[in-house]
Write an enzyme that holds these catalytic residues in place. Structure first.
Site, short mmCIF file in Angstrom:
data_model
loop_
_atom_site.label_atom_id
_atom_site.label_comp_id
_atom_site.label_asym_id
_atom_site.label_seq_id
_atom_site.Cartn_x
_atom_site.Cartn_y
_atom_site.Cartn_z
CD GLU A 1 -47.44 92.86 58.26
OE1 GLU A 1 -47.21 94.06 58.02
OE2 GLU A 1 -46.73 91.93 57.83
CD GLU B 1 -43.56 91.16 52.16
OE1 GLU B 1 -43.52 89.99 52.53
OE2 GLU B 1 -43.31 92.11 52.92
NE ARG C 1 -44.56 94.51 53.88
CZ ARG C 1 -45.13 94.06 54.99
NH1 ARG C 1 -45.47 94.88 55.95
NH2 ARG C 1 -45.35 92.77 55.14
CG HIS D 1 -50.91 92.23 56.14
ND1 HIS D 1 -50.04 93.00 55.42
CD2 HIS D 1 -50.31 91.03 56.29
CE1 HIS D 1 -48.96 92.28 55.15
NE2 HIS D 1 -49.11 91.06 55.65
C1 BGC Z 1 -45.84 89.03 54.74
C2 BGC Z 1 -46.80 88.11 55.42
C3 BGC Z 1 -46.32 86.74 55.12
C4 BGC Z 1 -45.05 86.63 55.88
C5 BGC Z 1 -44.43 85.30 55.93
C6 BGC Z 1 -44.54 88.90 55.45
O1 BGC Z 1 -43.57 89.73 55.01
O2 BGC Z 1 -46.29 90.33 54.68
O3 BGC Z 1 -48.07 88.40 55.46
O4 BGC Z 1 -47.21 85.73 55.32
O5 BGC Z 1 -44.10 87.58 55.45
O6 BGC Z 1 -43.93 85.16 57.15
#
Ligand code: BGC
Length: 880
Positions: free
Chosen positions: A733, A457, A455, A754
């Site tokens: 996740e 990120e 995604r 994740h």
């Molecule tokens: C990520 C996590 C990260 C978190 C922090 C998310 O958007 O994907 O794995 O540790 O934000 O809270």
């Protein structure tokens, strides 16, 4: 007997890496001679492969350790050093093959200039080239090169090397890596051409979560290189990036890590980097002012196509879509064979999961994750150059004729890490879980340890990396990979007054929110170096990171008002735990100040241990004292005088036990309260990112091994095997990323790749199979071997190639009892701990323990013995 796995800085024959103090390591395989102990060792380093020009000779010494030997050497730039080892053992001696390492430019100034196309428009992807001629015999040629955002170099029509995503991803405002390639074979007499293609990548493209999501680190394409050609007569020529280069738009119309790539093959310039091509119509370049002081020799491992997968099927969906199923959630891309007529547009879209039989990818959020290709009518093998995707399914549009699986290949792309561990059990679902964690690592170890690969990120979230780092080090040799990540972390931290950014590189995330980091996330600064030290036994990582570790704890200490509690700032808590208030409360139910204070104590202790390992005793004493004070404050704030924890959450108990936060006398109650909490939850976990990684370890190490197995083997939500049952091929996740009806749960943040919960694998190595590194003998020179079997599994086996050699540990329940099999490598030993055993019932390699030569002890039905190098079959028979 052979000497193998010769590595320098835990990389085989490293070329052009940052190597101020080369750390040499190797492994002795005992072979048929049955060698068990090193008696002496000699290391030689020379300027030539024949060792005529020796620069360093350790002499025959008893104190050399194969885990890490740093030869005294004054290093010269651009020089190859050859090294070899001779080992004397209790059963003869052996000589190693010759290995080498080669320095990059070290402090040599750059003669090349940073260049960029002389165009207004900086979104047009360029090709850059320059011709040169050679008239003498070539001895060797090296290319020192960096390109921003990303580059791919060519010489005389051939791609240089097999790496992707150079110059890799780090906080480019602090340092920029250049690479070195051996291009001797590419250069020829007469006319030559050097060229490069550039893409946007992390540096210049859309990336990150801060307000500035385009080109956070830079706005211009840029190239810098020096091609140094050494002739057989000893003279040298250097071809540099300079104003003499020419450029033209490439066939890549756009590239983005999140959004994918657009290629128009009609614009492809045939032979553009060959001497026969005439660049008369090409444009000029101009110089750019990028600080040369930022340039450093590479630390990143190469990113390569490590595996290839064939699609397992072609799906025709109810919506009329054609979708490839790779059978595995993977990271990289699909390569295809183009046969489309000129002008046809082929479009691929990447997604993780089908929904109601159709292609789906809402969970990628704003990431377009596409590949668009306009055909030039020429048959070709096509793949993107400057992007990657996290996917299992690929929707294919515009394909001429029938879509056949064999026209596509899934290219699995990740950092070139050596696989070190294997695990197998009698339970196929557990085996799939083990694979899922491994695939999570493959998919998220693409230069930076990321949260997720699909995604918008894909960032180096510190928490995720910290929590998975223990497992990661069992699965693969992660030393060099994390050295680079931690180096980058420390650079970021230095600009933030000790604060560890939320992600490394930060991409401005901290500045944006004036965010001060979160407990358990920022602990990447302390936990990862310690894990590396335990696994690879090399103090270099502690030397590199000690001030980062200390600065981080000192920063927490500044937040503490003297109470020794950490109760300020914004924290992610037990992220995604299930015991929080409200349906989608990601923080979980464990108070964030409890977690923060626990980690304050834990990190202080890790700083103390690191200082102690480095012989800094007074610093160690300071931080042990700090840690003890924080533990006392923790008890005062969160534990009643009779030992009851203020927060009745699984994670609170887990932290108190794992981090040793409470006095010994309170432990039984806390263990019992954890058990009671589990019972209340029908023996299902409720934990998130903070509690889950330690959960089974705490159970197995505190008298509830049976509950650890029960948790592992639960199949309903929330559990590891629920995901497996739902068809997961990576770790999700969320515990309910997919709901029991197969639909996605929450969509705002829901990735199927994740790795954090994959940290259960560390328990499998450490407890299920019992392979535990020891702080007093890091690098597995000595281990605690304490397998904790349970009949819920019939058999398990682990193998682990450590810095000291190969260990194996297996057990199986057979008719006559419990069989264990172990292998202990050369010059190593294991303190074996067999639970629930009676010496009278034990045989070792067919001889009863009492009659054999091994010394042993028994206490409370736990049998201890020391196993030296060798292979053992130990049977603990059960009386019929
Ligand atoms: C990520 C996590 C990260 C978190 C922090 C998310 O958007 O994907 O794995 O540790 O934000 O809270």
């Amino acid at each position: 007997m052979i000497i193998q796995d010769l590595k320098c800085n835990r990389i085989e024959n490293p070329l052009g890496y940052a190597l101020s103090k080369p750390r040499l390591s190797w492994i002795v395989e005992p072979g048929a001679e049955g060698a068990t102990l090193q008696q002496a060792c000699r290391v030689e380093v020379a300027l030539d492969e024949a060792f005529l020009n020796i620069l360093h000779d350790s002499g025959k010494r008893e104190d050399i350790d194969s885990i890490s030997y740093v030869p005294e050497l004054g290093l010269a730039p651009r020089t190859r050093y050859y090294w070899r080892v001779h080992v004397w053992t209790d059963r003869g001696e052996a000589a190693s093959p010759v290995a080498w390492f080669e320095t990059a430019k070290l402090d040599e100034p750059w003669t090349g200039r940073w260049i960029t196309p002389d165009w207004e428009e900086q979104s047009v992807h360029p090709l850059l080239r320059r011709g040169f001629s050679i008239h003498k015999d070539i001895a060797r040629a090296r290319l020192y090169i960096c390109g921003l955002g990303l580059y791919e170099a060519e010489l005389n029509g051939q791609r240089v090397g097999d790496e992707y995503f150079t110059p890799y991803c780090n906080s480019y405002n602090n340092w920029i890596q250049y690479q070195t390639f051996d291009v001797t074979g590419h250069i020829r007499q007469g006319e030559n051409v050097i060229g490069a293609m550039l893409g946007n990548g992390w540096y210049k493209g859309r990336f990150g979560l801060s307000g500035i999501t385009h080109g956070y680190y830079g706005k211009h394409f840029a190239l810098l290189c020096e091609l140094v050609i050494t002739y057989t007569d000893g003279s040298e020529d250097t071809i540099c990036s300079d104003k003499g280069w020419r450029c033209a738009p490439s066939h890549i119309l756009d590239s983005s890590i999140y959004d994918g790539e657009v290629q128009d093959a009609r614009k492809y310039t045939e032979e553009w980097s060959s001497p026969s091509f005439h660049d008369a119509g090409w444009d000029g370049v101009r110089c750019l002012d990028i600080d040369f002081n930022l340039l450093e020799a590479r630390r990143s491992l190469p990113v390569r196509i490590k595996e290839e997968l064939q699609p397992v099927k072609v799906i025709h969906t109810p919506k009329g879509e054609t979708v490839l199923d790779l059978g595995q959630n993977m990271v990289g891309w699909v390569r295809f064979k183009n046969k489309a007529p000129k002008g046809s547009i082929i479009q691929l879209q990447y997604g993780e999961e089908m929904q109601e039989g159709c292609f789906y990818r809402d969970n990628l959020r704003s990431a377009k994750a596409e590949f668009t290709y306009i055909s030039n009518g020429q048959p070709d093998e096509v793949q993107p150059l400057f992007t990657f995707y996290g996917f299992r399914y690929v929707k294919v549009e515009g394909w001429p004729g029938e879509v056949r699986a064999e026209d596509f290949t899934g290219c699995v792309v990740y950092s070139d890490l050596e696989a070190t561990g294997t695990l197998e059990t009698s339970n196929p679902m557990v085996n799939r879980l083990i694979l899922n964690a491994l695939w999570g690592q493959k998919g998220n170890f693409l230069d930076v340890p990321t949260d997720c690969p699909q995604r918008d990120e894909r960032m180096g979230w510190t928490g995720d990396a910290q929590m998975f780092s223990g497992t990661a080090c069992f699965n693969m040799d992660c030393d060099a990979f994390f050295h680079k990540y931690l180096y980058d972390l420390a650079q970021e931290q230095a600009t933030l007054g000790g604060i560890v950014p939320l992600t490394v590189p930060s991409f401005g995330l901290n500045e944006q929110d004036s965010h001060t980091g979160s407990s358990a996330w920022s602990e990447a600064a302390t936990v990862i170096p310690w894990n590396l030290y335990l696994h690879y036994g090399d103090k270099a990582i502690l030397e590199q990171q000690l001030s980062s570790m200390k600065d981080y704890v000192d920063w927490i200490r500044q937040q503490d008002d003297g109470s020794r509690l950490w109760n300020t700032g914004v924290h992610y808590g037990d992220w995604l735990a299930l015991d929080g208030d409200g349906e989608f409360n990601p923080l979980g139910g464990t108070p964030t100040d409890l977690i923060a204070t626990a980690y304050y104590a834990y990190s202080s202790e890790l700083v103390a241990k690191a200082a102690k390992a480095l012989g800094k005793d007074s610093m160690a004493a300071d931080y042990f004292k700090l840690s003890a004070e924080v533990k006392a404050a923790f008890c005062q704030e969160f534990v009643t005088p009779s030992g009851r924890l203020a927060a009745d959450t699984q994670t609170s108990y887990i932290l108190a036990l794992f981090m040793d936060l409470v006095p010994e006398s309170f432990r039984p109650r806390i263990i019992e309260d954890l058990r009671r909490n589990l019972e209340k939850n029908k023996f299902y976990l409720q934990t998130g990112f903070v509690g889950t990684p330690y959960f089974c370890r705490v159970l197995s190490e505190n008298g509830h091994n049976d509950l650890a197995y029960r948790l592992l083997l639960n199949e309903e939500y929330p559990s590891w095997l629920y995901e497996v049952k739902m068809g997961a091929t990576t770790i999700w996740e969320r515990w309910n990323s997919l709901l029991p009806d197969g639909k996605f749960g929450e969509l705002g943040m829901n990735s199927l790749n994740h790795y954090t919960y994959g940290s259960i694998v560390e328990w499998m190595y450490r407890n299920m199979c019992g392979i535990q590194p020891l702080e007093e003998a890091p690098g597995f020179r000595k281990i605690r071997l304490a397998p904790q079997p349970n009949p819920l599994l019939k058999h398990v086996k682990a193998s682990l190639k450590t810095a000291s050699g190969l260990y194996e540990s297996a057990w199986s329940y057979e008719e006559d009892g419990l069989h264990y099999r172990f292998r202990i490598p050369f010059h190593a030993e294991a303190e074996l701990v067999l639970p629930d055993a009676d010496i009278k019932d034990i045989t070792v390699n067919g001889i009863s323990l009492e009659a054999g030569s091994l010394s042993y002890k028994e206490e409370d039905r736990t049998v201890n013995m020391v196993l030296k190098t060798g292979q053992y079959e130990i049977i603990h028979s059960v009386k019929q």
